[in-house]
Scaffold this motif. Structure first.
Motif, PDB file in Angstrom:
ATOM      1  N   ALA A 181       0.863  -1.186   0.000  1.00  0.00           N
ATOM      2  CA  ALA A 181       0.000   0.000   0.000  1.00  0.00           C
ATOM      3  C   ALA A 181       0.895   1.230   0.000  1.00  0.00           C
ATOM      4  O   ALA A 181       2.085   1.148   0.303  1.00  0.00           O
ATOM      5  N   LEU A 182       0.308   2.353  -0.336  1.00  0.00           N
ATOM      6  CA  LEU A 182       1.023   3.617  -0.364  1.00  0.00           C
ATOM      7  C   LEU A 182       0.188   4.660   0.355  1.00  0.00           C
ATOM      8  O   LEU A 182      -1.033   4.710   0.193  1.00  0.00           O
ATOM      9  N   PHE A 183       0.852   5.489   1.158  1.00  0.00           N
ATOM     10  CA  PHE A 183       0.195   6.580   1.868  1.00  0.00           C
ATOM     11  C   PHE A 183       0.812   7.866   1.331  1.00  0.00           C
ATOM     12  O   PHE A 183       1.992   8.120   1.511  1.00  0.00           O
ATOM     13  N   CYS A 184       0.014   8.659   0.641  1.00  0.00           N
ATOM     14  CA  CYS A 184       0.443   9.953   0.122  1.00  0.00           C
ATOM     15  C   CYS A 184      -0.109  11.013   1.063  1.00  0.00           C
ATOM     16  O   CYS A 184      -1.319  11.219   1.142  1.00  0.00           O
ATOM     17  N   ASN A 185       0.780  11.661   1.795  1.00  0.00           N
ATOM     18  CA  ASN A 185       0.388  12.629   2.814  1.00  0.00           C
ATOM     19  C   ASN A 185       1.034  13.974   2.478  1.00  0.00           C
ATOM     20  O   ASN A 185       2.243  14.125   2.607  1.00  0.00           O
ATOM     21  N   VAL A 186       0.228  14.915   2.034  1.00  0.00           N
ATOM     22  CA  VAL A 186       0.750  16.210   1.595  1.00  0.00           C
ATOM     23  C   VAL A 186       0.069  17.329   2.362  1.00  0.00           C
ATOM     24  O   VAL A 186      -1.159  17.392   2.449  1.00  0.00           O
ATOM     25  N   PHE A 187       0.906  18.190   2.929  1.00  0.00           N
ATOM     26  CA  PHE A 187       0.425  19.421   3.534  1.00  0.00           C
ATOM     27  C   PHE A 187       0.929  20.544   2.633  1.00  0.00           C
ATOM     28  O   PHE A 187       2.100  20.902   2.675  1.00  0.00           O
ATOM     29  N   GLY A 188       0.035  21.033   1.787  1.00  0.00           N
ATOM     30  CA  GLY A 188       0.422  22.014   0.785  1.00  0.00           C
ATOM     31  C   GLY A 188       0.712  23.378   1.359  1.00  0.00           C
ATOM     32  O   GLY A 188      -0.068  23.931   2.116  1.00  0.00           O
ATOM     33  N   GLY A 189       1.835  23.878   1.007  1.00  0.00           N
ATOM     34  CA  GLY A 189       2.241  25.253   1.248  1.00  0.00           C
ATOM     35  C   GLY A 189       2.696  25.719  -0.129  1.00  0.00           C
ATOM     36  O   GLY A 189       1.888  26.135  -0.957  1.00  0.00           O
ATOM     37  N   ILE A 190       3.967  25.530  -0.390  1.00  0.00           N
ATOM     38  CA  ILE A 190       4.484  25.777  -1.738  1.00  0.00           C
ATOM     39  C   ILE A 190       3.948  24.715  -2.685  1.00  0.00           C
ATOM     40  O   ILE A 190       3.599  24.996  -3.830  1.00  0.00           O
ATOM     41  N   THR A 191       3.865  23.488  -2.210  1.00  0.00           N
ATOM     42  CA  THR A 191       3.306  22.398  -3.008  1.00  0.00           C
ATOM     43  C   THR A 191       1.792  22.549  -3.037  1.00  0.00           C
ATOM     44  O   THR A 191       1.150  22.627  -1.997  1.00  0.00           O
ATOM     45  N   ARG A 192       1.239  22.592  -4.241  1.00  0.00           N
ATOM     46  CA  ARG A 192      -0.211  22.738  -4.399  1.00  0.00           C
ATOM     47  C   ARG A 192      -0.858  21.361  -4.481  1.00  0.00           C
ATOM     48  O   ARG A 192      -0.439  20.509  -5.264  1.00  0.00           O
ATOM     49  N   CYS A 193      -1.874  21.144  -3.678  1.00  0.00           N
ATOM     50  CA  CYS A 193      -2.541  19.848  -3.625  1.00  0.00           C
ATOM     51  C   CYS A 193      -3.230  19.478  -4.934  1.00  0.00           C
ATOM     52  O   CYS A 193      -3.347  18.294  -5.258  1.00  0.00           O
ATOM     53  N   ASP A 194      -3.671  20.463  -5.719  1.00  0.00           N
ATOM     54  CA  ASP A 194      -4.266  20.138  -7.009  1.00  0.00           C
ATOM     55  C   ASP A 194      -3.216  19.569  -7.960  1.00  0.00           C
ATOM     56  O   ASP A 194      -3.506  18.657  -8.744  1.00  0.00           O
ATOM     57  N   GLU A 195      -1.980  20.046  -7.894  1.00  0.00           N
ATOM     58  CA  GLU A 195      -0.897  19.488  -8.710  1.00  0.00           C
ATOM     59  C   GLU A 195      -0.591  18.061  -8.281  1.00  0.00           C
ATOM     60  O   GLU A 195      -0.352  17.187  -9.113  1.00  0.00           O
ATOM     61  N   VAL A 196      -0.601  17.831  -6.977  1.00  0.00           N
ATOM     62  CA  VAL A 196      -0.379  16.479  -6.465  1.00  0.00           C
ATOM     63  C   VAL A 196      -1.469  15.548  -6.991  1.00  0.00           C
ATOM     64  O   VAL A 196      -1.181  14.452  -7.477  1.00  0.00           O
ATOM     65  N   ALA A 197      -2.714  15.979  -6.912  1.00  0.00           N
ATOM     66  CA  ALA A 197      -3.832  15.154  -7.376  1.00  0.00           C
ATOM     67  C   ALA A 197      -3.725  14.866  -8.872  1.00  0.00           C
ATOM     68  O   ALA A 197      -3.926  13.723  -9.305  1.00  0.00           O
ATOM     69  N   LYS A 198      -3.405  15.869  -9.662  1.00  0.00           N
ATOM     70  CA  LYS A 198      -3.235  15.651 -11.107  1.00  0.00           C
ATOM     71  C   LYS A 198      -2.144  14.618 -11.369  1.00  0.00           C
ATOM     72  O   LYS A 198      -2.290  13.741 -12.219  1.00  0.00           O
TER      73      LYS A 198
END
Length: 132
Positions: A55-72
């Motif tokens: 399994a994989l756990f993708c855990n992102v707290f967006g600041g500079i990193t945008r969560c919409d980019e992560v999702a795409k």
């Protein structure tokens, strides 16, 4: 359970949360700040190369990193790389609601959204258990 996150502090606490939830940590990758969708695809290609991951756990707290980019990037990676591992995703911070909407619209059967980090860790740990 493999971990994909942004910032070594978040990644290390995510690994701890997986272990606290009864899981076993696998490889991890720190995205750093400002990851693009293509960088997410590359990261998933790297972390999912470990044949022992369940399994994989993708855990992102967006600041500079945008969560919409992560999702795409997640959507593109699952499709392009034919990833069938269960992926638990927690998005918080910059454009998190947009990111969650992108993942919901994509309707990927192996991608599960969680808003709460401990609950996401539990779900990832459970998903990684061997089938009886």
């Amino acid at each position: 359970v493999g971990v994909l996150g942004n910032g070594i502090g978040l990644v290390m606490s995510t690994l701890d949360a997986v272990v606290a939830a009864g899981g076993r940590s696998g490889g991890f990758l720190d995205l750093g700040g400002g990851a693009t969708a293509e960088r997410i695809v590359e990261a998933l290609e790297t972390v999912t190369a470990d044949e022992h991951l369940r399994a994989l756990f993708c855990n992102v707290f967006g600041g500079i990193t945008r969560c919409d980019e992560v999702a795409k990037g997640l959507v593109e990676a699952v499709k392009r790389l034919d990833i069938s591992l269960p992926i638990v995703v927690r998005l918080a911070g910059t454009n998190a609601s947009e990111g969650r909407a992108i993942l919901t619209r994509a309707g990927l059967a192996n991608v599960w959204l969680q808003a709460d980090m401990p609950e996401a860790a539990r779900q990832a740990a459970t998903a990684a258990l061997p089938c009886p």
